[in-house]
Design a protein around this motif. Structure first.
Motif, PDB file in Angstrom:
ATOM      1  N   LYS A 247      47.552  19.567  21.769  1.00 31.91           N
ATOM      2  CA  LYS A 247      46.290  20.129  22.271  1.00 31.91           C
ATOM      3  C   LYS A 247      46.054  21.471  21.579  1.00 31.91           C
ATOM      4  O   LYS A 247      46.924  22.354  21.603  1.00 31.91           O
ATOM      5  N   PRO A 248      44.898  21.652  20.942  1.00 27.03           N
ATOM      6  CA  PRO A 248      44.683  22.841  20.105  1.00 27.03           C
ATOM      7  C   PRO A 248      44.941  24.174  20.805  1.00 27.03           C
ATOM      8  O   PRO A 248      45.472  25.100  20.193  1.00 27.03           O
ATOM      9  N   SER A 249      44.592  24.268  22.086  1.00 26.71           N
ATOM     10  CA  SER A 249      44.821  25.546  22.778  1.00 26.71           C
ATOM     11  C   SER A 249      46.311  25.839  22.910  1.00 26.71           C
ATOM     12  O   SER A 249      46.707  27.005  23.031  1.00 26.71           O
ATOM     13  N   ARG A 250      47.156  24.800  22.841  1.00 25.27           N
ATOM     14  CA  ARG A 250      48.611  24.996  22.917  1.00 25.27           C
ATOM     15  C   ARG A 250      49.226  25.073  21.530  1.00 25.27           C
ATOM     16  O   ARG A 250      50.051  25.938  21.242  1.00 25.27           O
ATOM     17  N   SER A 251      48.842  24.137  20.666  1.00 25.89           N
ATOM     18  CA  SER A 251      49.471  24.060  19.341  1.00 25.89           C
ATOM     19  C   SER A 251      48.940  25.113  18.381  1.00 25.89           C
ATOM     20  O   SER A 251      49.576  25.440  17.399  1.00 25.89           O
ATOM     21  N   LYS A 252      47.722  25.614  18.669  1.00 24.83           N
ATOM     22  CA  LYS A 252      47.007  26.539  17.760  1.00 24.83           C
ATOM     23  C   LYS A 252      46.583  25.843  16.479  1.00 24.83           C
ATOM     24  O   LYS A 252      46.371  26.469  15.443  1.00 24.83           O
ATOM     25  N   LEU A 253      46.459  24.517  16.551  1.00 20.62           N
ATOM     26  CA  LEU A 253      46.087  23.709  15.388  1.00 20.62           C
ATOM     27  C   LEU A 253      44.920  22.803  15.751  1.00 20.62           C
ATOM     28  O   LEU A 253      44.981  22.103  16.767  1.00 20.62           O
TER      29      LEU A 253
ATOM     30  N   TRP B  91      51.806  25.751  12.210  1.00 18.02           N
ATOM     31  CA  TRP B  91      52.010  24.411  11.649  1.00 18.02           C
ATOM     32  C   TRP B  91      53.422  24.226  11.114  1.00 18.02           C
ATOM     33  O   TRP B  91      53.866  23.101  10.922  1.00 18.02           O
ATOM     34  N   HIS B  92      54.131  25.311  10.892  1.00 15.02           N
ATOM     35  CA  HIS B  92      55.489  25.224  10.347  1.00 15.02           C
ATOM     36  C   HIS B  92      56.539  25.140  11.441  1.00 15.02           C
ATOM     37  O   HIS B  92      57.720  25.004  11.164  1.00 15.02           O
TER      38      HIS B  92
ATOM     39  N   PRO C 258      44.049  31.545  12.836  1.00 17.66           N
ATOM     40  CA  PRO C 258      44.566  32.597  11.959  1.00 17.66           C
ATOM     41  C   PRO C 258      45.442  33.620  12.699  1.00 17.66           C
ATOM     42  O   PRO C 258      46.229  34.339  12.078  1.00 17.66           O
ATOM     43  N   GLY C 259      45.323  33.665  14.020  1.00 16.38           N
ATOM     44  CA  GLY C 259      46.205  34.549  14.803  1.00 16.38           C
ATOM     45  C   GLY C 259      47.628  33.999  14.895  1.00 16.38           C
ATOM     46  O   GLY C 259      48.546  34.723  15.297  1.00 16.38           O
ATOM     47  N   PHE C 260      47.803  32.718  14.513  1.00 15.44           N
ATOM     48  CA  PHE C 260      49.121  32.054  14.565  1.00 15.44           C
ATOM     49  C   PHE C 260      49.327  31.284  13.263  1.00 15.44           C
ATOM     50  O   PHE C 260      49.431  30.052  13.262  1.00 15.44           O
ATOM     51  N   PRO C 261      49.391  32.015  12.123  1.00 17.01           N
ATOM     52  CA  PRO C 261      49.390  31.344  10.821  1.00 17.01           C
ATOM     53  C   PRO C 261      50.596  30.449  10.564  1.00 17.01           C
ATOM     54  O   PRO C 261      50.539  29.584   9.692  1.00 17.01           O
ATOM     55  N   ASP C 262      51.688  30.655  11.322  1.00 18.72           N
ATOM     56  CA  ASP C 262      52.883  29.828  11.101  1.00 18.72           C
ATOM     57  C   ASP C 262      52.971  28.652  12.066  1.00 18.72           C
ATOM     58  O   ASP C 262      53.962  27.922  12.065  1.00 18.72           O
TER      59      ASP C 262
END
Ligand code: SF4
Ligand code: SF4
Length: 172
Positions: free
Chosen positions: A66-72, A93-94, A87-91
């Motif tokens: 869920k985007p609000s949790r994963s930031k993706l 996806w890693h 962009p506030g959580f650029p990592d």
């Protein structure tokens, strides 16, 4: 199985550009109340009305996506899947399990010639079955060209759109 709904998520209203509003990617829409929703919901632009992220529509992506949790935010593109990182959580996806699941997506996509592209601001990374190609900043007048051996991607470069078009048409 019940359909998913956005609930408290509003992340696409930050990471996606909205042409009709002149809203750039990666900044909150002025009509968005983050975590609550759209203040102009009834009159929002067509592109907002028609947008659904893949977490909403595809159960392959578990609740943790869920985007609000994963930031993706995952979007289907004409070439495959685009994964936009807050962009506030650029990592984001890693982090696991996302990195492994993105690699699995890339592996599955290779058989269908579908690309998996991670976008953080203007920086893009092409994820393939075997590696990640950090392409750096890819501007609006540029596109990604993949070098293939069979179905495997062995190289990726960024070229001006006009050069890519010439090459495709056999020009110089
Ligand atoms: S990112 Fe997906 S879940 Fe979140 S508000 Fe947009 S469409 Fe809904
Ligand atoms: S107009 Fe509404 S739905 Fe569209 S980006 Fe802005 S807040 Fe989101």
């Amino acid at each position: 199985m019940s359909e998913r709904s956005c609930g408290d998520c509003t992340l696409c209203c930050k990471v996606m550009a909205v042409e009709a509003l002149g809203k750039p990617a990666d900044s909150w829409c002025s009509h968005c109340k983050p975590g609550r929703g759209c203040l102009t919901y009834e009159t929002r632009p067509e592109e907002c009305r028609h947008y659904s992220c893949l977490w909403l529509t595809d159960r392959w992506f578990g609740e943790h996506w869920k985007p609000s949790r994963s930031k993706l935010v995952l979007t289907l593109s004409k070439d495959g899947i685009e994964i936009r990182c807050d962009p506030g959580f650029p990592d984001a996806w890693h982090k696991e399990p996302f990195r492994s699941e993105i690699a699995r997506l890339a592996q599955a996509g290779e058989a269908e010639d579908l690309t998996v592209l991670v976008i953080v601001g203007q920086r893009m990374t092409l994820v393939t079955a075997t590696r990640e190609f950090d392409l750096g900043v890819v501007g609006p007048g540029e596109r990604i060209v993949r070098e293939l051996e069979g179905r495997s991607v062995v190289g990726a470069t960024v070229v001006k759109t006009s050069i890519a078009k010439d090459a495709a048409e056999g020009g110089d």
